[in-house]
Design a protein around this motif. Structure first.
Motif, PDB file in Angstrom:
ATOM      1  N   LYS A   1       0.845  -1.200   0.000  1.00  0.00           N
ATOM      2  CA  LYS A   1       0.000   0.000   0.000  1.00  0.00           C
ATOM      3  C   LYS A   1       0.877   1.247   0.000  1.00  0.00           C
ATOM      4  N   THR A   2       0.578   2.179  -0.913  1.00  0.00           N
ATOM      5  CA  THR A   2       1.275   3.460  -0.990  1.00  0.00           C
ATOM      6  C   THR A   2       0.255   4.559  -1.217  1.00  0.00           C
ATOM      7  N   THR A   3       0.637   5.774  -0.877  1.00  0.00           N
ATOM      8  CA  THR A   3      -0.261   6.910  -1.108  1.00  0.00           C
ATOM      9  C   THR A   3      -0.103   7.451  -2.523  1.00  0.00           C
ATOM     10  N   VAL A   4       1.067   7.234  -3.120  1.00  0.00           N
ATOM     11  CA  VAL A   4       1.348   7.695  -4.479  1.00  0.00           C
ATOM     12  C   VAL A   4       1.912   6.524  -5.262  1.00  0.00           C
ATOM     13  N   SER A   5       1.379   6.285  -6.474  1.00  0.00           N
ATOM     14  CA  SER A   5       1.772   5.104  -7.245  1.00  0.00           C
ATOM     15  C   SER A   5       3.238   5.137  -7.657  1.00  0.00           C
ATOM     16  N   GLY A   6       3.832   6.304  -7.730  1.00  0.00           N
ATOM     17  CA  GLY A   6       5.204   6.392  -8.199  1.00  0.00           C
ATOM     18  C   GLY A   6       6.256   6.296  -7.111  1.00  0.00           C
ATOM     19  N   MET A   7       5.862   5.972  -5.893  1.00  0.00           N
ATOM     20  CA  MET A   7       6.817   5.958  -4.788  1.00  0.00           C
ATOM     21  C   MET A   7       7.820   4.818  -4.951  1.00  0.00           C
ATOM     22  N   ILE A   8       9.106   5.178  -4.949  1.00  0.00           N
ATOM     23  CA  ILE A   8      10.158   4.181  -5.134  1.00  0.00           C
ATOM     24  C   ILE A   8      10.235   3.236  -3.947  1.00  0.00           C
ATOM     25  N   SER A   9       9.766   3.682  -2.780  1.00  0.00           N
ATOM     26  CA  SER A   9       9.800   2.818  -1.592  1.00  0.00           C
ATOM     27  C   SER A   9       8.940   1.575  -1.784  1.00  0.00           C
ATOM     28  N   ALA A  10       7.929   1.657  -2.658  1.00  0.00           N
ATOM     29  CA  ALA A  10       7.080   0.486  -2.903  1.00  0.00           C
ATOM     30  C   ALA A  10       7.896  -0.656  -3.483  1.00  0.00           C
ATOM     31  N   MET A  11       8.859  -0.328  -4.346  1.00  0.00           N
ATOM     32  CA  MET A  11       9.680  -1.366  -4.957  1.00  0.00           C
ATOM     33  C   MET A  11      10.674  -1.942  -3.966  1.00  0.00           C
ATOM     34  N   ILE A  12      11.033  -1.165  -2.952  1.00  0.00           N
ATOM     35  CA  ILE A  12      11.918  -1.684  -1.914  1.00  0.00           C
ATOM     36  C   ILE A  12      11.165  -2.661  -1.029  1.00  0.00           C
TER      37      ILE A  12
END
Length: 409
Positions: free
Chosen positions: A366-377
């Protein structure tokens, strides 16, 4: 000064139609080259590689013991052992040519070439040597403990299939059969050009460029750094011209957002033809495809997640169209949480996947913004939700792409 209004996408091509349009184009393909097998790891074979000899080349002992004629041991037992004359020994690496007859045996070791006349090997622990005689205390059937000529690999067997990735086991098989070189496809060269004043002036780091350049480096693909250019037509056109002949695919980031899309589209269209602009995928709907000198040129978002996912599906399709293999590993997983999807949109959701009780299980990140690089981490996989689905309920099976290590319980 009048009010500035950002232009919107009037219509978006479906994901299926975009893939179909991409596949219908005649793209420039990589050539082939012959290379030594020690440099072939991870590359794709352009031909079937056949074994030129049998492995093993001779009948060999599969264990330490005594080469015998099986008929001499038919009635052997602990109380009535077969008594055989020991004719000597042959070690692994000794040349062929030894001969034994009925009533004789020869000491052999794992990998020893079998003496002519022998058709079995009695295990050392079932035998006893006294003087020049060997006593065999149990019967040995025909072929027992013998590795026959060609049992591993036969002459003419395929050891590397055409259009397949070459793995260590393929290289070992080529080495064993005496193959010194192999025909492979040249690397698919993927040019990465990053645009944006914020990158040129150092306001932000070029993390998207770094992500793409490292993601597209494999045994059969290579990334070509096309550098960073400003948001203007002459700069983009000049940079495309400077690397186009060295590339099979070009990915341009940053020029597909609503404010920059028209300028990038005009620049790239002036060098070739536009195939589509805007695809109903999430993230990365602003992707556009151009054919410039028979190369696919993809204009994608400058956001890392959107740039990677939207470019990945078309690079994957390019490779699949040539070789019939996927660039990234695709499998299935059980959803441990439900995911919503808007019908008409193909969604690629970053997820955390783990192995439990022999099955893969996935939970969306879950992320607030689809482009957040932390999601891939935080994630190690991508869930694909087809455009005709409203989502994936908990407990359902989903298609996923593996992007990192999977931990098992």
């Amino acid at each position: 000064m009048g009010k500035h209004t950002m232009k919107r996408f009037d219509s978006l091509l479906s994901y299926r139609d975009a893939i179909s349009s991409f596949s219908s184009e005649k793209w420039k393909l990589p050539g082939t080259v012959k290379i030594p097998i020690d440099g072939a790891l991870g590359k794709i074979s352009s031909d079937n590689v056949l074994s030129v000899k049998n492995i093993p080349c001779y009948d060999k002992s599969a264990m330490d013991g005594y080469a015998v004629l099986s008929k001499d041991t038919i009635n052997a037992s602990s109380s009535n052992p077969a008594k055989l004359i020991l004719k000597g020994y042959t070690a692994a690496g000794d040349p062929p040519g030894n001969l034994i007859s009925s009533g004789e045996c020869m000491e052999v070791y794992t990998g020893s070439i079998m003496p002519n006349g022998a058709d079995a090997v009695a295990r050392a622990e079932n035998c006893e040597t006294i003087g020049k005689y060997v006593y065999v205390y149990s019967p040995v059937s025909h072929g027992k403990n013998v590795s026959y000529t060609g049992e591993d690999i036969k002459k003419g067997d395929i050891i590397v299939n055409k259009n397949s990735i070459i793995y260590p086991q393929n290289i070992a098989a080529m080495k064993a059969t005496g193959t010194q070189s192999v025909n492979v496809y040249k690397k698919i060269s993927i040019g990465i050009i990053n645009t944006g004043k914020e990158l040129v002036n150092g306001q932000i780091e070029n993390s998207t460029g770094m992500l793409l350049r490292t993601f597209y480096e494999t045994g059969y693909t290579e990334a070509i750094d096309g550098g960073i250019v400003d948001d203007d037509m002459p700069s983009i056109i000049a940079q495309v011209k400077s690397i186009i002949e060295k590339c099979h695919i070009i990915i341009i980031t940053g020029g597909s957002s609503l404010g920059r899309r028209d300028m990038t589209t005009e620049a790239l269209s002036s060098q070739g033809k536009i195939i589509f602009s805007g695809v109903s995928i999430k993230p990365g709907r602003t992707i556009a495809l151009f054919n410039i000198k028979d190369r696919p040129v993809l204009s994608v978002s400058g956001l890392p997640v959107a740039a990677l996912i939207s470019s990945m599906v078309f690079v994957n399709q390019y490779i699949n169209n040539i070789y019939g293999i996927g660039y990234i590993h695709k499998t299935v997983s059980i959803m441990d949480e439900s995911i919503h999807n808007r019908v008409g949109v193909t969604t690629f959701q970053i997820a955390e996947t783990s192995g439990k009780n022999g099955e893969l299980h996935s939970v969306p990140v879950k992320t607030t913004v689809s482009g957040m690089i932390s999601a891939m981490i935080r994630g190690n996989s991508i869930i694909k939700i087809d455009e005709d689905m409203e989502g994936l309920p908990q407990g359902s099976t989903a298609t996923i792409y593996i992007m990192g290590d999977i931990k098992w319980d």
